[in-house]
Motif scaffolding. Sequence first.
Motif, PDB file in Angstrom:
ATOM      1  N   ASP A  18       0.868  -1.153   0.196  1.00 22.88           N
ATOM      2  CA  ASP A  18       0.069   0.027  -0.031  1.00 22.88           C
ATOM      3  C   ASP A  18       0.669   1.169   0.051  1.00 22.88           C
ATOM      4  O   ASP A  18       0.466   2.263   0.238  1.00 22.88           O
ATOM      5  CB  ASP A  18      -0.673   0.096   1.324  1.00 22.88           C
ATOM      6  N   ARG A  19       2.130   1.408  -0.239  1.00 12.69           N
ATOM      7  CA  ARG A  19       3.087   2.439  -0.237  1.00 12.69           C
ATOM      8  C   ARG A  19       3.910   2.571  -1.697  1.00 12.69           C
ATOM      9  O   ARG A  19       4.198   1.539  -2.078  1.00 12.69           O
ATOM     10  CB  ARG A  19       4.089   2.345   0.794  1.00 12.69           C
ATOM     11  N   SER A  34       1.091   6.792   1.146  1.00  7.37           N
ATOM     12  CA  SER A  34       0.219   5.830   1.383  1.00  7.37           C
ATOM     13  C   SER A  34      -0.731   6.082   0.103  1.00  7.37           C
ATOM     14  O   SER A  34      -1.088   6.896  -0.077  1.00  7.37           O
ATOM     15  CB  SER A  34      -0.553   6.222   2.581  1.00  7.37           C
ATOM     16  N   LYS A  35      -0.772   4.802  -0.654  1.00  7.69           N
ATOM     17  CA  LYS A  35      -1.683   4.629  -1.735  1.00  7.69           C
ATOM     18  C   LYS A  35      -3.219   4.817  -1.322  1.00  7.69           C
ATOM     19  O   LYS A  35      -3.912   5.315  -2.073  1.00  7.69           O
ATOM     20  CB  LYS A  35      -1.691   3.518  -2.475  1.00  7.69           C
ATOM     21  N   LYS A  36      -3.523   4.448  -0.078  1.00 12.49           N
ATOM     22  CA  LYS A  36      -4.943   4.528   0.140  1.00 12.49           C
ATOM     23  C   LYS A  36      -5.476   5.883   0.436  1.00 12.49           C
ATOM     24  O   LYS A  36      -6.710   6.187   0.034  1.00 12.49           O
ATOM     25  CB  LYS A  36      -5.074   3.914   2.066  1.00 12.49           C
ATOM     26  N   VAL A  37      -4.617   6.900   0.929  1.00 10.71           N
ATOM     27  CA  VAL A  37      -5.012   8.315   1.097  1.00 10.71           C
ATOM     28  C   VAL A  37      -4.331   9.405   0.234  1.00 10.71           C
ATOM     29  O   VAL A  37      -4.769  10.515   0.068  1.00 10.71           O
ATOM     30  CB  VAL A  37      -5.088   8.706   2.531  1.00 10.71           C
ATOM     31  N   ARG A  72       0.398   6.121   9.367  1.00  8.12           N
ATOM     32  CA  ARG A  72      -0.852   5.566  10.404  1.00  8.12           C
ATOM     33  C   ARG A  72      -1.774   6.634  10.715  1.00  8.12           C
ATOM     34  O   ARG A  72      -3.018   6.422  10.577  1.00  8.12           O
ATOM     35  CB  ARG A  72      -0.457   4.638  11.321  1.00  8.12           C
ATOM     36  N   GLU A  75      -3.842   7.737   7.902  1.00  8.12           N
ATOM     37  CA  GLU A  75      -5.016   6.834   7.393  1.00  8.12           C
ATOM     38  C   GLU A  75      -6.146   6.648   8.271  1.00  8.12           C
ATOM     39  O   GLU A  75      -7.142   6.358   7.730  1.00  8.12           O
ATOM     40  CB  GLU A  75      -4.157   5.350   7.005  1.00  8.12           C
TER      41      GLU A  75
END
Length: 265
Positions: A18-19, A34-37, A72, A75
Amino acid sequence: MDSKNMRKELESRLATADRKFTYDRDKDQLRVESKKVGKGITVSLSGIVAKWHTENEKAIDEVVYYVEEGLRAMEDTVQLTDHEKKIFPVIRSASFPAEAEEGVPFLIDDHTAETKIYYAYDMGKTYRLIDSRIMEKEGWQASRIREIALFNVRSLGTALKEDQVAGNTFYFLNKNDGYDASRILNKGFLSEMQKKITGTMVLAVPHQDVLIIADIQNNTGYDVLAQMAMSFFASGRVPITALSFLYENGELEPIFILGKNKRSE
Protein backbone atom coordinates in the motif's frame (compact mmCIF):
# COMPACT_ATOMS: atom_id res chain seq x y z
CA MET A 1 26.72 4.43 5.19
CA ASP A 2 25.82 6.88 2.42
CA SER A 3 22.53 8.24 1.05
CA LYS A 4 22.20 5.47 -1.53
CA ASN A 5 22.50 2.72 1.06
CA MET A 6 20.28 4.60 3.52
CA ARG A 7 17.61 4.89 0.85
CA LYS A 8 17.75 1.12 0.21
CA GLU A 9 17.59 0.37 3.93
CA LEU A 10 14.56 2.60 4.54
CA GLU A 11 12.71 1.30 1.48
CA SER A 12 13.37 -2.25 2.62
CA ARG A 13 12.03 -1.63 6.11
CA LEU A 14 9.04 0.46 5.09
CA ALA A 15 7.89 -1.37 1.95
CA THR A 16 4.29 -2.65 1.82
CA ALA A 17 1.84 -3.17 -1.03
CA ASP A 18 0.00 0.00 0.00
CA ARG A 19 3.01 2.34 -0.23
CA LYS A 20 5.06 3.94 -2.94
CA PHE A 21 8.47 5.63 -2.79
CA THR A 22 9.71 8.72 -4.62
CA TYR A 23 13.32 9.89 -4.51
CA ASP A 24 14.31 13.51 -5.15
CA ARG A 25 17.96 13.36 -6.20
CA ASP A 26 18.52 17.14 -6.10
CA LYS A 27 17.26 17.49 -2.51
CA ASP A 28 18.40 13.99 -1.44
CA GLN A 29 14.94 13.32 -0.01
CA LEU A 30 12.87 10.16 0.12
CA ARG A 31 9.08 10.40 0.14
CA VAL A 32 6.99 7.52 1.46
CA GLU A 33 3.36 7.79 0.39
CA SER A 34 0.24 5.87 1.37
CA LYS A 35 -1.72 4.74 -1.69
CA LYS A 36 -4.86 4.59 0.46
CA VAL A 37 -5.05 8.31 1.14
CA GLY A 38 -2.58 9.78 -1.36
CA LYS A 39 -0.58 11.46 1.42
CA GLY A 40 2.90 10.78 2.69
CA ILE A 41 6.01 11.79 4.61
CA THR A 42 9.26 13.14 3.21
CA VAL A 43 12.58 12.57 4.99
CA SER A 44 16.02 14.05 4.36
CA LEU A 45 18.50 11.24 3.77
CA SER A 46 21.60 13.36 4.38
CA GLY A 47 20.37 14.26 7.87
CA ILE A 48 19.68 10.62 8.72
CA VAL A 49 23.10 9.55 7.43
CA ALA A 50 24.79 12.19 9.59
CA LYS A 51 22.87 10.95 12.64
CA TRP A 52 23.69 7.33 11.76
CA HIS A 53 27.42 8.06 12.11
CA THR A 54 26.90 8.85 15.81
CA GLU A 55 23.90 6.70 16.72
CA ASN A 56 24.09 3.83 14.20
CA GLU A 57 20.96 1.67 14.01
CA LYS A 58 19.09 3.84 16.51
CA ALA A 59 18.99 6.64 13.91
CA ILE A 60 17.30 4.35 11.39
CA ASP A 61 14.92 2.88 13.97
CA GLU A 62 13.72 6.37 14.92
CA VAL A 63 12.98 7.33 11.31
CA VAL A 64 11.16 4.07 10.61
CA TYR A 65 9.05 4.59 13.74
CA TYR A 66 8.32 8.21 12.83
CA VAL A 67 7.24 7.31 9.28
CA GLU A 68 5.19 4.26 10.33
CA GLU A 69 3.27 6.16 12.99
CA GLY A 70 2.89 9.23 10.80
CA LEU A 71 1.39 7.23 7.93
CA ARG A 72 -0.90 5.40 10.32
CA ALA A 73 -2.14 8.73 11.66
CA MET A 74 -2.87 9.92 8.12
CA GLU A 75 -4.83 6.77 7.34
CA ASP A 76 -6.85 6.75 10.56
CA THR A 77 -10.01 8.81 10.84
CA VAL A 78 -9.97 11.86 13.12
CA GLN A 79 -13.19 12.31 15.11
CA LEU A 80 -13.21 15.27 17.47
CA THR A 81 -16.80 14.94 18.68
CA ASP A 82 -17.05 12.55 21.67
CA HIS A 83 -13.22 12.37 21.74
CA GLU A 84 -12.52 15.73 23.37
CA LYS A 85 -9.96 14.26 25.78
CA LYS A 86 -7.70 13.50 22.82
CA ILE A 87 -7.20 17.17 21.87
CA PHE A 88 -3.97 18.83 23.04
CA PRO A 89 -1.84 21.87 22.17
CA VAL A 90 1.67 21.32 20.82
CA ILE A 91 4.53 23.81 20.62
CA ARG A 92 6.41 24.23 17.36
CA SER A 93 9.10 26.58 16.09
CA ALA A 94 8.00 29.79 14.41
CA SER A 95 9.37 28.41 11.12
CA PHE A 96 7.34 25.18 11.25
CA PRO A 97 5.09 24.74 8.16
CA ALA A 98 1.77 26.55 8.40
CA GLU A 99 -0.08 24.00 6.29
CA ALA A 100 -0.15 20.30 5.46
CA GLU A 101 1.52 19.09 2.27
CA GLU A 102 -1.81 19.31 0.44
CA GLY A 103 -1.97 23.05 1.16
CA VAL A 104 -4.55 22.75 3.95
CA PRO A 105 -3.77 25.27 6.75
CA PHE A 106 -3.23 24.07 10.31
CA LEU A 107 -4.95 25.73 13.26
CA ILE A 108 -2.17 27.94 14.67
CA ASP A 109 -1.93 30.57 17.40
CA ASP A 110 0.89 32.97 18.22
CA HIS A 111 2.92 32.16 21.32
CA THR A 112 6.32 33.93 21.37
CA ALA A 113 8.60 35.35 18.70
CA GLU A 114 10.27 31.92 18.55
CA THR A 115 7.32 29.57 18.97
CA LYS A 116 3.75 28.94 17.85
CA ILE A 117 0.91 26.82 19.18
CA TYR A 118 -0.56 24.06 17.01
CA TYR A 119 -3.33 21.69 18.03
CA ALA A 120 -3.25 17.92 17.85
CA TYR A 121 -5.56 14.92 17.96
CA ASP A 122 -3.93 12.19 20.03
CA MET A 123 -3.82 8.78 18.34
CA GLY A 124 -1.95 6.79 20.96
CA LYS A 125 1.67 6.48 19.88
CA THR A 126 1.45 9.54 17.68
CA TYR A 127 -0.88 12.46 16.94
CA ARG A 128 -2.21 14.36 13.97
CA LEU A 129 -2.15 18.14 13.73
CA ILE A 130 -5.62 19.61 13.39
CA ASP A 131 -6.19 21.50 10.14
CA SER A 132 -9.06 23.43 8.57
CA ARG A 133 -10.30 20.37 6.70
CA ILE A 134 -10.77 18.42 9.94
CA MET A 135 -12.51 21.40 11.58
CA GLU A 136 -14.85 21.82 8.62
CA LYS A 137 -15.72 18.11 8.47
CA GLU A 138 -16.43 18.03 12.20
CA GLY A 139 -18.17 21.41 12.25
CA TRP A 140 -15.93 22.72 15.04
CA GLN A 141 -14.87 26.31 15.67
CA ALA A 142 -11.26 27.19 16.49
CA SER A 143 -12.27 28.67 19.86
CA ARG A 144 -13.73 25.34 20.98
CA ILE A 145 -10.55 23.47 20.11
CA ARG A 146 -8.38 26.03 21.93
CA GLU A 147 -10.50 25.88 25.07
CA ILE A 148 -10.52 22.07 25.23
CA ALA A 149 -6.81 21.72 24.39
CA LEU A 150 -5.70 24.18 27.07
CA PHE A 151 -7.98 22.46 29.59
CA ASN A 152 -6.53 19.04 28.71
CA VAL A 153 -2.91 20.15 28.99
CA ARG A 154 -3.57 21.03 32.63
CA SER A 155 -4.45 17.38 33.26
CA LEU A 156 -0.99 16.15 32.22
CA GLY A 157 1.49 15.12 34.91
CA THR A 158 4.17 17.61 35.93
CA ALA A 159 6.64 15.47 37.91
CA LEU A 160 10.14 16.92 37.60
CA LYS A 161 13.72 15.72 37.85
CA GLU A 162 16.13 18.12 39.53
CA ASP A 163 19.81 18.88 39.10
CA GLN A 164 22.09 21.53 40.60
CA VAL A 165 25.10 23.12 38.92
CA ALA A 166 27.23 25.90 40.40
CA GLY A 167 24.48 27.06 42.74
CA ASN A 168 21.77 26.98 40.06
CA THR A 169 18.84 24.55 40.07
CA PHE A 170 17.55 22.96 36.87
CA TYR A 171 14.22 21.12 36.66
CA PHE A 172 13.46 18.73 33.79
CA LEU A 173 10.07 17.51 32.60
CA ASN A 174 10.57 14.58 30.23
CA LYS A 175 7.57 12.20 30.10
CA ASN A 176 8.10 11.42 26.40
CA ASP A 177 4.36 11.56 25.78
CA GLY A 178 4.68 14.06 22.93
CA TYR A 179 3.46 16.95 25.10
CA ASP A 180 6.40 17.78 27.38
CA ALA A 181 6.97 21.17 25.76
CA SER A 182 3.21 21.74 25.83
CA ARG A 183 3.34 22.04 29.62
CA ILE A 184 4.75 25.53 29.08
CA LEU A 185 1.10 26.47 28.36
CA ASN A 186 -0.04 25.31 31.80
CA LYS A 187 -0.12 28.70 33.53
CA GLY A 188 -1.10 27.22 36.88
CA PHE A 189 1.93 24.92 36.83
CA LEU A 190 4.30 27.77 35.89
CA SER A 191 2.83 29.94 38.62
CA GLU A 192 3.44 27.22 41.22
CA MET A 193 7.01 26.77 39.99
CA GLN A 194 7.63 30.49 40.23
CA LYS A 195 6.85 30.32 43.95
CA LYS A 196 9.76 27.88 44.36
CA ILE A 197 12.22 30.03 42.40
CA THR A 198 14.50 32.23 44.49
CA GLY A 199 16.56 33.61 41.60
CA THR A 200 15.50 34.31 38.00
CA MET A 201 13.05 31.89 36.39
CA VAL A 202 14.13 30.89 32.89
CA LEU A 203 12.53 28.21 30.70
CA ALA A 204 13.57 26.30 27.60
CA VAL A 205 11.69 24.03 25.15
CA PRO A 206 14.51 22.85 22.84
CA HIS A 207 12.38 20.01 21.46
CA GLN A 208 8.87 18.63 21.92
CA ASP A 209 9.89 16.00 24.48
CA VAL A 210 11.46 18.20 27.15
CA LEU A 211 10.70 21.27 29.23
CA ILE A 212 13.53 22.82 31.24
CA ILE A 213 12.84 25.23 34.10
CA ALA A 214 15.87 26.92 35.62
CA ASP A 215 16.34 28.80 38.88
CA ILE A 216 19.23 31.03 37.82
CA GLN A 217 21.34 32.40 40.66
CA ASN A 218 24.46 33.57 38.79
CA ASN A 219 25.92 34.12 35.33
CA THR A 220 27.24 30.57 35.15
CA GLY A 221 23.64 29.38 35.28
CA TYR A 222 22.83 31.15 32.02
CA ASP A 223 25.83 29.52 30.31
CA VAL A 224 24.88 26.07 31.56
CA LEU A 225 21.27 26.50 30.42
CA ALA A 226 22.39 27.68 26.98
CA GLN A 227 24.60 24.61 26.58
CA MET A 228 21.80 22.30 27.72
CA ALA A 229 19.26 23.86 25.38
CA MET A 230 21.60 23.65 22.38
CA SER A 231 22.42 20.01 23.13
CA PHE A 232 18.75 19.04 23.44
CA PHE A 233 17.84 21.07 20.35
CA ALA A 234 20.46 19.26 18.25
CA SER A 235 19.33 15.80 19.37
CA GLY A 236 15.54 16.18 19.43
CA ARG A 237 13.27 14.39 16.97
CA VAL A 238 11.07 17.51 16.71
CA PRO A 239 13.35 20.49 17.53
CA ILE A 240 11.71 23.75 18.58
CA THR A 241 14.23 26.42 19.63
CA ALA A 242 17.63 26.62 21.28
CA LEU A 243 16.73 29.99 22.81
CA SER A 244 15.55 30.33 26.40
CA PHE A 245 12.73 32.40 27.88
CA LEU A 246 12.57 34.70 30.86
CA TYR A 247 9.36 34.18 32.84
CA GLU A 248 8.09 37.35 34.49
CA ASN A 249 4.58 38.39 35.47
CA GLY A 250 3.11 35.40 33.65
CA GLU A 251 4.81 36.33 30.37
CA LEU A 252 7.57 34.64 28.35
CA GLU A 253 10.34 36.76 26.83
CA PRO A 254 12.88 35.07 24.52
CA ILE A 255 16.51 35.77 25.44
CA PHE A 256 19.71 35.07 23.57
CA ILE A 257 22.49 33.96 25.89
CA LEU A 258 25.83 35.03 24.47
CA GLY A 259 27.84 32.78 26.77
CA LYS A 260 30.69 33.48 29.17
CA ASN A 261 28.73 35.62 31.59
CA LYS A 262 26.89 37.67 28.96
CA ARG A 263 23.31 37.70 27.88
CA SER A 264 21.07 40.05 25.96
CA GLU A 265 17.33 40.33 25.52
